[in-house]
Design an enzyme around this catalytic site. Structure first.
Site, PDB file in Angstrom:
ATOM      1  N   GLU A  35      10.924   1.446   9.472  1.00  0.00           N
ATOM      2  CA  GLU A  35      11.894   2.466   9.046  1.00  0.00           C
ATOM      3  C   GLU A  35      11.219   3.809   9.253  1.00  0.00           C
ATOM      4  OE1 GLU A  35      14.887   2.028   8.347  1.00  0.00           O
ATOM      5  OE2 GLU A  35      15.123   0.013   7.558  1.00  0.00           O
ATOM      6  N   GLY A  55       7.665   5.067   7.359  1.00  0.00           N
ATOM      7  CA  GLY A  55       6.831   6.255   7.544  1.00  0.00           C
ATOM      8  C   GLY A  55       7.233   6.981   8.810  1.00  0.00           C
ATOM      9  N   SER A  56       6.276   7.706   9.386  1.00  0.00           N
ATOM     10  CA  SER A  56       6.586   8.545  10.539  1.00  0.00           C
ATOM     11  C   SER A  56       6.676   7.720  11.820  1.00  0.00           C
ATOM     12  CB  SER A  56       5.512   9.617  10.684  1.00  0.00           C
ATOM     13  OG  SER A  56       4.274   8.982  10.946  1.00  0.00           O
ATOM     14  N   GLN A  97       2.594  18.860   5.125  1.00  0.00           N
ATOM     15  CA  GLN A  97       4.040  18.982   5.311  1.00  0.00           C
ATOM     16  C   GLN A  97       4.497  20.420   5.089  1.00  0.00           C
ATOM     17  OE1 GLN A  97       5.654  16.291   6.442  1.00  0.00           O
ATOM     18  NE2 GLN A  97       7.344  17.702   6.824  1.00  0.00           N
ATOM     19  N   CYS A 101      14.225  10.709   4.715  1.00  0.00           N
ATOM     20  CA  CYS A 101      14.328  10.323   6.133  1.00  0.00           C
ATOM     21  C   CYS A 101      15.738  10.558   6.639  1.00  0.00           C
ATOM     22  CB  CYS A 101      13.924   8.866   6.309  1.00  0.00           C
ATOM     23  SG  CYS A 101      14.848   7.741   5.245  1.00  0.00           S
ATOM     24  N   GLU A 108      11.875  16.736  13.383  1.00  0.00           N
ATOM     25  CA  GLU A 108      12.175  16.426  11.989  1.00  0.00           C
ATOM     26  C   GLU A 108      11.407  17.390  11.081  1.00  0.00           C
ATOM     27  OE1 GLU A 108      10.488  12.826  10.281  1.00  0.00           O
ATOM     28  OE2 GLU A 108      12.288  12.549   9.076  1.00  0.00           O
ATOM     29  N   LYS A 110       0.838  -1.208   0.000  1.00  0.00           N
ATOM     30  CA  LYS A 110       0.000   0.000   0.000  1.00  0.00           C
ATOM     31  C   LYS A 110       0.870   1.254   0.000  1.00  0.00           C
ATOM     32  CE  LYS A 110      -1.689   2.573   3.310  1.00  0.00           C
ATOM     33  NZ  LYS A 110      -1.667   3.890   2.655  1.00  0.00           N
TER      34      LYS A 110
END
Ligand code: NAD
Length: 468
Positions: free
Chosen positions: A240, A218-219, A321, A274, A371, A167
């Site tokens: 990750e 992702g986050s 974002q 990332c 971040e 996905k």
């Protein structure tokens, strides 16, 4: 653009419901992507489980199929890159690089020699240790590198004999849907299923009864939810997650020599990486020189629509974002920071923002502690090397970091003191399919790539035969 469908059990699966995908450069709708229904998700999981019964049996077949997948991706570079640029925003040349990296990962895992596990043979037993696939793998990806990060999961998972339900992010589903369609031509039905939908679809996938493994990028916030959901069923997980990578410049660094590489280590893909440099620590005496060297590059960069060949940085991918980046810059200015270059949004319908170098900020400011995942970089000064290593490590993040200096051995020694998965010397962002990548602390769980990434899609099986 039209005609984006999911791939379930090897066939195209449109959906009655859909959601709009926006081009961040124009704020116009690129296409409608299918919203996967409950029944369609069940069908994808069932197809993956059924396909696994055969796919797990013959490694030779899998190697051939992965090579064919790499070839199809290479042949489809124009089509995939064009879709990626209009949904993600990145310059077309970068989209092409991402498509090539996607193929490279398939080829690497097709050619990968699975290391033999050491067994045992004595007068009492013959013990063989093998790796076996886990079953159905759920792969969930973010919007910054939708194709490449999917390949980091699909290629090793498939090679190990698992089947996959993938996905992509709802911000960037289209290139991945297209990839699913292309790979349906070279993979048996059900081996790779690609579904799309908004965030709750991800939650439904991680709590579904069929998959045995979740591979998530992702986050951190979502990663924790994924881990909690997987725990209920003891599904294996690889996470990750986010990073806040420090780059520490040592006293002997030549700012003019490293500025260009350091800048692009922070601003590649508009900072939406990332493992991008997200805070720069500089000896006090070099602070102004480093700020000016980075600011000069920032001022020279061409920001624009990714389809324009002159564009070096595209838009920020999505409004959410964009607002995070603007908010962090505003907060830094309120707290005494100042803009050395950039600082403002660029007028127009697209989500464009000037590449921004911030100075006069320090730890404890959100732009340094969090971040930013966008085109803004804080430069922070330090006096003492031991103290700056502590400051760099004083965070929940632990993805990667780098140390820059003329004395490479000293830089390497300092790099080993960073608490993170990858520590680079005089570079940053360098990844290879054969080298493990993953984070410490909240930046992740487990690794991807190389033999280590392959192993995460397997479990060990011991065959113990008594002798005599
Ligand atoms: P996100 O966590 O919002 O979304 C990632 C994916 O998870 C999307 O596909 C989303 O639909 C899905 N999702 C959302 N809620 C879910 C749930 N409850 N259960 C399961 N899936 C769910 O992240 P994002 O904004 O798309 O990506 C940016 C983040 O990803 C940044 O923090 C970045 O650092 C991180 N990232 C990490 C790496 C890495 O390798 N460590 C690589 C790229 C991006």
């Amino acid at each position: 653009m039209t005609d984006f469908a999911m791939t379930i059990n090897g066939v195209s699966a449109p959906s009655a419901n859909g959601f709009a995908v926006l081009n961040p450069a124009t704020n116009s709708v690129v296409a409608t992507a299918p919203e996967c229904s409950e029944d369609q998700l069940d069908a994808a999981m069932d197809a993956a489980a059924e396909a696994h019964r055969h796919w797990r049996l013959d490694d030779g077949v899998r190697r051939v199929a992965l090579r064919a997948a790499a070839d199809v991706i290479v042949d489809s570079e124009d089509e995939l890159a064009a879709v990626l640029t209009v949904e993600q925003g990145k310059p077309l040349a970068d989209s092409r690089m991402e498509v090539r990296a996607t193929a490279l990962w398939f080829r690497y895992y097709a050619d990968f020699e699975v290391p033999a596990e050491p067994g045992l043979r004595d007068d009492r037993a013959i013990v063989e240790i093998r790796r076996q696939p886990l079953g159905v793998v759920v792969a969930i990806t973010p919007w910054n590198f939708p194709l490449a990060l999917a390949a980091w999961k699909m290629a090793p998972a498939l090679r190990a004999g698992n089947t996959v339900v993938l996905k992509p992010s709802p911000h960037t589903p289209l290139a991945t849907l297209k990839l699913g369609e292309l790979l349906a031509g070279v993979l048996p039905p059900g081996v790779l299923n690609v579904v799309s939908g908004s965030d709750p679809l991800g939650a439904r996938m991680t709590s579904h009864a069929i998959p045995r493994k979740i591979s998530f990028t992702g986050s951190i916030a979502t990663g924790k939810r994924v881990a909690a959901s997987a725990a209920n069923d003891l599904k294996r997980v690889t996470l990750e997650l986010g990073g806040n990578d420090p780059a520490i410049l040592l006293d002997d660094v030549d700012p003019s020599f490293i500025a260009e590489r350091l800048f692009w280590s922070a601003f590649h893909n508009n900072g939406q990486v990332c493992m991008a440099v997200k805070r720069v620590y500089v000896p006090e005496r070099l602070h102004d020189e480093v700020v000016e060297a980075l600011a000069a590059i920032a001022r020279s960069v061409q920001v624009g629509d990714g389809t324009d060949p002159k564009t070096q940085l595209g838009p920020i991918n999505n409004r959410q974002q964009f607002d995070i980046v603007s908010g962090l810059i505003g907060d830094a200015l309120d707290r005494g920071g100042f803009v050395a270059a950039g600082g403002r949004a660029i007028d127009g319908p697209g989500l464009f923002h000037e590449p921004t170098i911030l100075a006069g900020v320090t730890d404890g400011t959100a732009i340094v502690d969090q971040e930013q995942f966008g085109p803004v970089l804080p430069v922070v000064s330090y006096r003492d090397l031991d103290e700056v290593v502590e400051r760099a490590n004083g965070t929940h993040f632990g993805l990667s970091g780098s140390v820059w200096g003329a004395d490479e051995d000293l830089a390497a020694e300092v790099a080993t003191r960073l608490e993170c998965g990858t520590a680079w010397v005089n570079t940053h962002l360098a990844v290879r399919p054969s080298i493990p990548f993953g984070g410490m602390k909240w930046s992740g769980l487990g690794v991807e790539n190389g033999a280590w990434g392959y192993n995460e899609f397997t479990s060990l099986r011991v065959l113990h035969r008594a002798v005599g």
